[in-house]
Design a protein around this motif. Structure first.
Motif, short mmCIF file in Angstrom:
data_model
loop_
_atom_site.label_atom_id
_atom_site.label_comp_id
_atom_site.label_asym_id
_atom_site.label_seq_id
_atom_site.Cartn_x
_atom_site.Cartn_y
_atom_site.Cartn_z
N LEU A 120 43.32 20.82 -13.48
CA LEU A 120 43.20 19.48 -12.76
C LEU A 120 43.82 19.68 -11.43
N GLY A 121 44.74 20.40 -11.13
CA GLY A 121 45.20 20.40 -9.77
C GLY A 121 46.44 19.40 -9.72
N LEU A 122 47.08 19.20 -11.07
CA LEU A 122 47.94 18.11 -11.18
C LEU A 122 49.20 18.86 -11.74
N ALA A 142 48.08 21.63 -1.63
CA ALA A 142 47.01 22.49 -1.27
C ALA A 142 45.80 22.12 -2.30
N ALA A 143 46.11 21.44 -3.39
CA ALA A 143 44.74 21.43 -4.50
C ALA A 143 43.77 20.35 -3.97
N LEU A 151 44.35 11.42 -6.79
CA LEU A 151 45.67 11.00 -7.04
C LEU A 151 46.22 10.81 -5.59
N ASN A 152 45.93 11.74 -4.51
CA ASN A 152 46.25 11.77 -3.16
C ASN A 152 45.85 10.42 -2.54
N SER A 153 44.60 10.12 -2.81
CA SER A 153 44.06 8.94 -2.14
C SER A 153 44.71 7.68 -2.61
N LEU A 154 44.69 7.55 -3.83
CA LEU A 154 45.55 6.52 -4.60
C LEU A 154 46.95 6.39 -3.90
#
Length: 206
Positions: A120-122, A142-143, A151-154
């Protein structure tokens, strides 16, 4: 969105928080009078960041504030919380803060270090309290996977905090996934079985 823990000794937990500069305020006194005339009293501990739980400790009997008996039987047959997923900037660093906050709670609390979640890149670390899990999820550096981007947008939209709740329902009940809520990006999942970690940190349909 936030969530609470109910400490057996709020002053002890707040002392730990203050000793490690976790940014908690309290204890903050609270009270109200019910329609029946019962006076309810409690104390709160409030963190600066929603990556950490707020604390709520009853002074008067908890049963006066949180009803017992048949009123706890829900139409959707929910039995209790399985997990709360919390979006954070750094799962390992946030876990360290939870260790400081809950270091006096003994065997009722267990910690699992941060590690990758599938493809997932998490990364996720876990705090388990009496069988219920707090899952701290962060995007790997960098994922560019859909989960990491989401998640970053949240985090950019509303900062750290709870974004997914998994609750237990008994065998024979209907599993269901609600959400995400458009305003806050929050999911609620009703599940008979243990929800896989990959879905706890990036629910289906995100």
């Amino acid at each position: 969105m936030d969530f609470a823990l109910v400490p057996p000794d709020i002053e002890e937990v707040l002392a730990q928080a203050q000793a490690h500069q976790l940014g908690y305020k309290g204890p903050i006194d609270g009270s109200r009078v019910t329609p029946k005339g019962d006076r309810l009293e409690w104390q709160l501990g409030r963190p600066e960041s929603a990556e950490l739980p707020f604390l709520c400790a009853d002074i008067t009997p908890r049963s006066l504030r949180v009803a017992e008996g048949e009123v706890r039987t829900q139409a959707n047959r929910v039995q209790g919380i399985a997990s709360v997923a919390v979006a954070v900037e750094d799962a390992a660093a946030t876990l360290a803060r939870y260790r400081h906050l809950l270091c006096s709670q003994g065997e009722s609390v267990a910690f699992a270090d941060a590690g990758p979640v599938g493809e997932l890149g998490l990364d996720a670390s876990t705090v388990t309290i009496n069988g219920a899990k707090i899952i701290l999820a962060s995007a790997q550096r960098a994922a560019t996977t859909p989960a990491a981007v989401w998640l970053n947008s949240l985090l950019a939209k509303r900062g750290p905090g709870a974004y997914a709740l998994a609750v237990r329902v008994p065998d024979g009940a209907a599993p269901h996934l609600y959400g995400p809520d458009e305003a806050r990006g929050v999911y609620i999942e009703l599940s008979v079985d243990d929800v896989p970690l990959t879905r706890r940190v990036f629910p289906a349909g995100a």
